[in-house]
Design a protein around this motif. Structure first.
Motif, PDB file in Angstrom:
ATOM      1  N   GLY A   1       0.798  -1.211   0.000  1.00  0.00           N
ATOM      2  CA  GLY A   1       0.000   0.000   0.000  1.00  0.00           C
ATOM      3  C   GLY A   1       0.840   1.273   0.000  1.00  0.00           C
ATOM      4  N   LYS A   2       0.179   2.390  -0.155  1.00  0.00           N
ATOM      5  CA  LYS A   2       0.871   3.679  -0.267  1.00  0.00           C
ATOM      6  C   LYS A   2       1.439   4.164   1.069  1.00  0.00           C
ATOM      7  N   ASP A   3       0.770   3.842   2.169  1.00  0.00           N
ATOM      8  CA  ASP A   3       1.252   4.257   3.489  1.00  0.00           C
ATOM      9  C   ASP A   3       2.297   3.251   3.969  1.00  0.00           C
ATOM     10  N   THR A   4       3.548   3.543   3.706  1.00  0.00           N
ATOM     11  CA  THR A   4       4.630   2.605   4.005  1.00  0.00           C
ATOM     12  C   THR A   4       5.289   2.839   5.368  1.00  0.00           C
ATOM     13  N   LYS A   5       4.902   3.904   6.060  1.00  0.00           N
ATOM     14  CA  LYS A   5       5.587   4.252   7.311  1.00  0.00           C
ATOM     15  C   LYS A   5       5.559   3.122   8.344  1.00  0.00           C
ATOM     16  N   PRO A   6       4.416   2.427   8.553  1.00  0.00           N
ATOM     17  CA  PRO A   6       4.420   1.345   9.544  1.00  0.00           C
ATOM     18  C   PRO A   6       5.366   0.201   9.190  1.00  0.00           C
ATOM     19  N   TYR A   7       5.788   0.136   7.937  1.00  0.00           N
ATOM     20  CA  TYR A   7       6.661  -0.950   7.482  1.00  0.00           C
ATOM     21  C   TYR A   7       8.149  -0.587   7.524  1.00  0.00           C
ATOM     22  N   GLU A   8       8.478   0.622   7.985  1.00  0.00           N
ATOM     23  CA  GLU A   8       9.858   1.091   7.877  1.00  0.00           C
ATOM     24  C   GLU A   8      10.861   0.182   8.578  1.00  0.00           C
ATOM     25  N   GLU A   9      10.530  -0.266   9.784  1.00  0.00           N
ATOM     26  CA  GLU A   9      11.449  -1.141  10.517  1.00  0.00           C
ATOM     27  C   GLU A   9      11.608  -2.480   9.786  1.00  0.00           C
ATOM     28  N   LEU A  10      10.498  -3.007   9.312  1.00  0.00           N
ATOM     29  CA  LEU A  10      10.538  -4.270   8.565  1.00  0.00           C
ATOM     30  C   LEU A  10      11.365  -4.118   7.289  1.00  0.00           C
ATOM     31  N   LEU A  11      11.217  -2.982   6.618  1.00  0.00           N
ATOM     32  CA  LEU A  11      11.970  -2.747   5.382  1.00  0.00           C
ATOM     33  C   LEU A  11      13.461  -2.595   5.658  1.00  0.00           C
ATOM     34  N   SER A  12      13.821  -2.035   6.800  1.00  0.00           N
ATOM     35  CA  SER A  12      15.237  -1.927   7.167  1.00  0.00           C
ATOM     36  C   SER A  12      15.852  -3.317   7.338  1.00  0.00           C
ATOM     37  N   GLU A  13      15.109  -4.202   8.006  1.00  0.00           N
ATOM     38  CA  GLU A  13      15.593  -5.578   8.173  1.00  0.00           C
ATOM     39  C   GLU A  13      15.685  -6.294   6.829  1.00  0.00           C
ATOM     40  N   MET A  14      14.724  -5.999   5.964  1.00  0.00           N
ATOM     41  CA  MET A  14      14.712  -6.583   4.623  1.00  0.00           C
ATOM     42  C   MET A  14      15.950  -6.163   3.832  1.00  0.00           C
ATOM     43  N   CYS A  15      16.368  -4.921   3.991  1.00  0.00           N
ATOM     44  CA  CYS A  15      17.571  -4.429   3.309  1.00  0.00           C
ATOM     45  C   CYS A  15      18.813  -5.202   3.760  1.00  0.00           C
ATOM     46  N   ILE A  16      18.886  -5.474   5.045  1.00  0.00           N
ATOM     47  CA  ILE A  16      20.029  -6.216   5.586  1.00  0.00           C
ATOM     48  C   ILE A  16      20.059  -7.636   5.026  1.00  0.00           C
ATOM     49  N   VAL A  17      18.900  -8.282   5.001  1.00  0.00           N
ATOM     50  CA  VAL A  17      18.809  -9.658   4.499  1.00  0.00           C
ATOM     51  C   VAL A  17      19.169  -9.711   3.016  1.00  0.00           C
ATOM     52  N   CYS A  18      18.610  -8.794   2.244  1.00  0.00           N
ATOM     53  CA  CYS A  18      18.811  -8.810   0.792  1.00  0.00           C
ATOM     54  C   CYS A  18      20.255  -8.506   0.405  1.00  0.00           C
ATOM     55  N   ASN A  19      20.992  -7.859   1.284  1.00  0.00           N
ATOM     56  CA  ASN A  19      22.372  -7.492   0.971  1.00  0.00           C
ATOM     57  C   ASN A  19      23.244  -8.711   0.713  1.00  0.00           C
ATOM     58  N   SER A  20      22.872  -9.870   1.288  1.00  0.00           N
ATOM     59  CA  SER A  20      23.660 -11.089   1.091  1.00  0.00           C
ATOM     60  C   SER A  20      22.863 -12.171   0.354  1.00  0.00           C
ATOM     61  N   MET A  21      21.707 -11.806  -0.198  1.00  0.00           N
ATOM     62  CA  MET A  21      20.842 -12.776  -0.862  1.00  0.00           C
ATOM     63  C   MET A  21      21.441 -13.222  -2.197  1.00  0.00           C
ATOM     64  N   LYS A  22      21.451 -14.534  -2.431  1.00  0.00           N
ATOM     65  CA  LYS A  22      21.979 -15.102  -3.664  1.00  0.00           C
ATOM     66  C   LYS A  22      20.853 -15.301  -4.685  1.00  0.00           C
ATOM     67  N   LEU A  23      21.218 -15.231  -5.973  1.00  0.00           N
ATOM     68  CA  LEU A  23      20.225 -15.393  -7.031  1.00  0.00           C
ATOM     69  C   LEU A  23      19.552 -16.763  -6.973  1.00  0.00           C
ATOM     70  N   GLU A  24      20.311 -17.775  -6.597  1.00  0.00           N
ATOM     71  CA  GLU A  24      19.738 -19.120  -6.491  1.00  0.00           C
ATOM     72  C   GLU A  24      18.649 -19.168  -5.429  1.00  0.00           C
ATOM     73  N   SER A  25      18.870 -18.438  -4.335  1.00  0.00           N
ATOM     74  CA  SER A  25      17.851 -18.374  -3.288  1.00  0.00           C
ATOM     75  C   SER A  25      16.579 -17.724  -3.817  1.00  0.00           C
ATOM     76  N   ILE A  26      16.732 -16.633  -4.563  1.00  0.00           N
ATOM     77  CA  ILE A  26      15.565 -15.938  -5.108  1.00  0.00           C
ATOM     78  C   ILE A  26      14.774 -16.866  -6.026  1.00  0.00           C
ATOM     79  N   LYS A  27      15.479 -17.593  -6.884  1.00  0.00           N
ATOM     80  CA  LYS A  27      14.816 -18.533  -7.793  1.00  0.00           C
ATOM     81  C   LYS A  27      13.999 -19.564  -7.014  1.00  0.00           C
ATOM     82  N   ASN A  28      14.568 -20.093  -5.947  1.00  0.00           N
ATOM     83  CA  ASN A  28      13.870 -21.105  -5.153  1.00  0.00           C
ATOM     84  C   ASN A  28      12.724 -20.513  -4.342  1.00  0.00           C
ATOM     85  N   ILE A  29      12.886 -19.277  -3.890  1.00  0.00           N
ATOM     86  CA  ILE A  29      11.811 -18.576  -3.185  1.00  0.00           C
ATOM     87  C   ILE A  29      10.597 -18.405  -4.095  1.00  0.00           C
TER      88      ILE A  29
END
Length: 259
Positions: A157-185
């Motif tokens: 949705g357009k109101d992303t503020k409640p998700y800010e903390e979750l998105l910060s954690e997502m950035c950390i996780v994605c920083n080491s995410m491999k393409l093979e993992s994405i394919k399997n996800i």
């Protein structure tokens, strides 16, 4: 795979499984209302740990979590909760488990079975997002870029503020995410074969959706497969919106499910 274990084994056990591109920390905003009265187990799935592991299949992830629980000497689970892709892993745990699972609560699970072309398109979209994250080192800058991502806004949705903390954690996780993992996800989320259950098992499963989230479109398929299960829709909420925006109330729903 990494695990967080909180509390004493003699308390009712809750297992929380996070969604794609997240980790066990993504549950902390509602787990804090439960941790004093329950034994909490929170795995971080392979490929999401900031290491060299690869996310493989929901079957392998479910097997690893169940092995960990058995090694802890736990024979009963009061509640198994999964969010988004974690709902798929949780459902597979039910399929494999010889541990008694009293209640299953699946929030925003994308229980779809789409053709190969669609899965390829989704793979490209998620790869582009992950590569965008990996180009930048400043979490605040990355989070700001993600917040303005059109595809993400379609999900949350357009109101992303409640998700800010979750998105910060997502950035950390994605920083080491491999393409093979994405394919399997992508295979887990969009090529889902629903397991067979007897009615005495399926009637312990709650499928929980935000009425406005895209994953809600898989509900019809679930009702056809599991007519004895419980289905709850939350009006006005997008993907994982209720647990993100109303964490205390969400924790109460989980407690009431156990009680």
């Amino acid at each position: 795979m990494k695990f967080i274990f909180m509390g004493e084994k003699d308390k009712p056990v809750i297992v929380f499984i996070h969604g794609m591109f997240c980790n066990s920390d993504s549950n902390k905003h509602f787990v804090k209302y439960l941790k004093d009265n329950y034994c909490i187990i929170m795995p971080t799935l392979d490929g999401h740990c900031g290491d060299e592991t690869i996310y493989t299949t929901k079957e392998e992830q479910a097997k690893k979590i169940l092995e960990y629980i058995k090694n802890k000497g736990i024979k009963d689970i009061a509640l198994l909760q999964g969010s988004s892709m974690g709902a798929q892993v949780a459902l597979e745990m039910v399929n494999q488990s010889d541990i008694h699972i009293k209640n299953v609560f699946l929030d925003g699970g994308p229980f779809f079975k789409f053709p190969k072309l669609f899965r390829f398109i989704m793979y490209k979209k998620f790869v582009a997002m992950v590569k965008m994250i990996q180009k930048e080192t400043d979490i605040k800058v990355i989070r700001n870029d993600i917040i303005h991502n059109k595809f993400l806004k379609l999900l949350i949705g357009k109101d992303t503020k409640p998700y800010e903390e979750l998105l910060s954690e997502m950035c950390i996780v994605c920083n080491s995410m491999k393409l093979e993992s994405i394919k399997n996800i992508i295979e887990t989320c969009y090529n889902c074969t629903l397991p067979e259950f007897h009615s005495d098992i399926s009637n312990r499963i709650t499928f929980f959706f935000g009425k406005e989230e895209l994953a809600h479109m898989s509900k019809r398929r679930l009702i056809k497969k599991y007519p004895n299960s419980i289905f709850r829709d939350m009006e006005g909420f997008k993907h994982l919106g209720y647990q993100t925006r109303q964490p205390m109330e969400y924790a109460k729903i989980l407690k009431d499910t156990i009680d």
